[in-house]
Scaffold this active site. Structure first.
Site: not given
Ligand code: ADP
Ligand code: TRP
Length: 331
Positions: A111, A194, A197
């Site tokens: 951060k 992957k 978002k």
């Molecule tokens: P993002 O990568 O979209 O910002 P987050 O970090 O908010 O998503 O992820 C929230 C949860 O969803 C976590 O437990 C993460 O491991 C899971 N997750 C996010 N993207 C994927 C993906 N493409 N495939 C599987 N699990 C995912």
């Protein structure tokens, strides 16, 4: 029964990656344990949202999780700031959290690097607030990913320090609820491995996306020129489309397009059309539920109210006991 606590950051809508990755397992848990799931809105203040954004983000996340299957009758679903006991425990834990150890936390160092102009005390003490979230219900298990392991380690340090300091065996040491092998990763529509978002919103299909938008996103997905010889290994972007198809389409559909690929007859336009329709079929119940819940403030109020009551019952018991252990005694 084991006590499980998890915090959800109010950062936006759920996508297929979230759903097939962690969320499905997360939802199974609610029927097998005594679960507390909360929306971490105190934590989100480190980014200084406007009041409208704060409220809107909390609502969106609550609606998305309920639509995805979080069941407020099975689990205790609440909003962190509805349980001020958490803030009191945070204050108490901070007295024995050392600046040195907090400064060494990897997420804090990141951060500082990313937002040097907003290094506030809330960021530094993020791990003590997270510890308070967990131990306020004297939890045993916390379903978090690898990136949260250090925070959980800190929680154990605070627990041990408290127990040792007051010569009690009051707080259990929480450990990660590990889904291990069961976790699958959903790739992005942009050729990345992957769907994420935070990396690229356009690589994501959200559970609430309208059919037209889903079709548009899928038709624009990255592919390649097509195979030139039978059984050719697939390029990453093409592999991605097949992997998404694997989770939303029928086995027959998947086999059909695999055969076409392997015999060099595939037309990605056709495959994408089919994939888009199957995603629409899969997401439609979620989208409908999201729309219905978003308009039902009365129900959301009921869920939040009922969750806060249940969470406060457990939290106030802990705070009362902690106060006594520390020596805050009534005269
Ligand atoms: P993002 O990568 O979209 O910002 P987050 O970090 O908010 O998503 O992820 C929230 C949860 O969803 C976590 O437990 C993460 O491991 C899971 N997750 C996010 N993207 C994927 C993906 N493409 N495939 C599987 N699990 C995912
Ligand atoms: N730090 C977690 C995340 O970034 C969110 C969180 C806050 C949390 N408090 C928690 C998770 C307590 C589990 C338990 O995802």
């Amino acid at each position: 029964m084991e006590i499980v606590v998890s915090g959800i950051r109010p950062t936006g809508d759920l996508h297929l990656g979230n759903y097939f990755g962690a969320l499905r397992n997360f939802l199974k848990m609610q029927h097998q344990n005594n679960c507390y799931f909360f929306i971490a809105d105190y934590h989100s203040l480190t980014t200084h949202p406007t009041p409208e954004d704060l409220h809107g983000n909390v609502k969106r996340v609550l609606v998305n999780y309920l639509a995805a299957g979080l069941n407020p009758d099975a689990a205790t679903v609440y909003i962190q700031s509805d349980v001020p006991e958490v803030a009191e425990l945070y204050l108490l834990l901070n007295m024995n959290a050392y600046v040195g150890e907090l400064e060494r936390v990897v997420s804090f160092k990141e951060k500082i690097r990313k937002q040097p102009n907003n290094v506030n005390a809330g960021l530094l003490t993020y791990p003590t607030l997270m510890a308070a979230d967990i131990i306020i219900h004297r939890a045993h298990k916390v379903p978090v990913g690898k990136d949260q392991e250090q925070h959980l380690e800190m929680t154990r340090n605070f627990v041990n320090r408290f127990n040792r300091m007051y010569n009690v065996d009051y707080f259990p040491e929480p450990t990660a609820y590990n889904f291990g092998e069961e976790l699958i990763k959903i790739p992005g529509l942009d050729g990345s491995t992957k769907m994420s978002k935070s990396d690229n919103e356009n690589s994501c299909i959200f559970l609430g996306d309208a059919p037209e938008l889903i079709r548009k996103k899928v038709m624009k997905a990255v592919s390649d020129q097509g195979p030139t010889e039978p059984n050719q290994p697939k390029a990453q972007a093409v592999e991605n489309l097949f992997n998404i198809m694997k989770v939303v389409s029928t086995e027959d559909t998947y086999a059909h397009f695999s055969d076409l690929y392997n015999t060099c007859q595939i037309r990605y336009g056709d495959m994408k059309k089919q994939l888009a329709e199957d995603i629409v079929i899969f997401t439609t119940p979620f989208r409908e539920k999201i729309l219905e819940l978003s308009a039902d403030n009365e129900y959301l109020h009921k869920v939040a109210y009922q969750g806060a009551e249940k969470a406060r019952e457990s939290a106030s018991k802990t705070i009362k006991e902690v106060r006594e252990i520390i020596g805050f005694k009534p005269f």
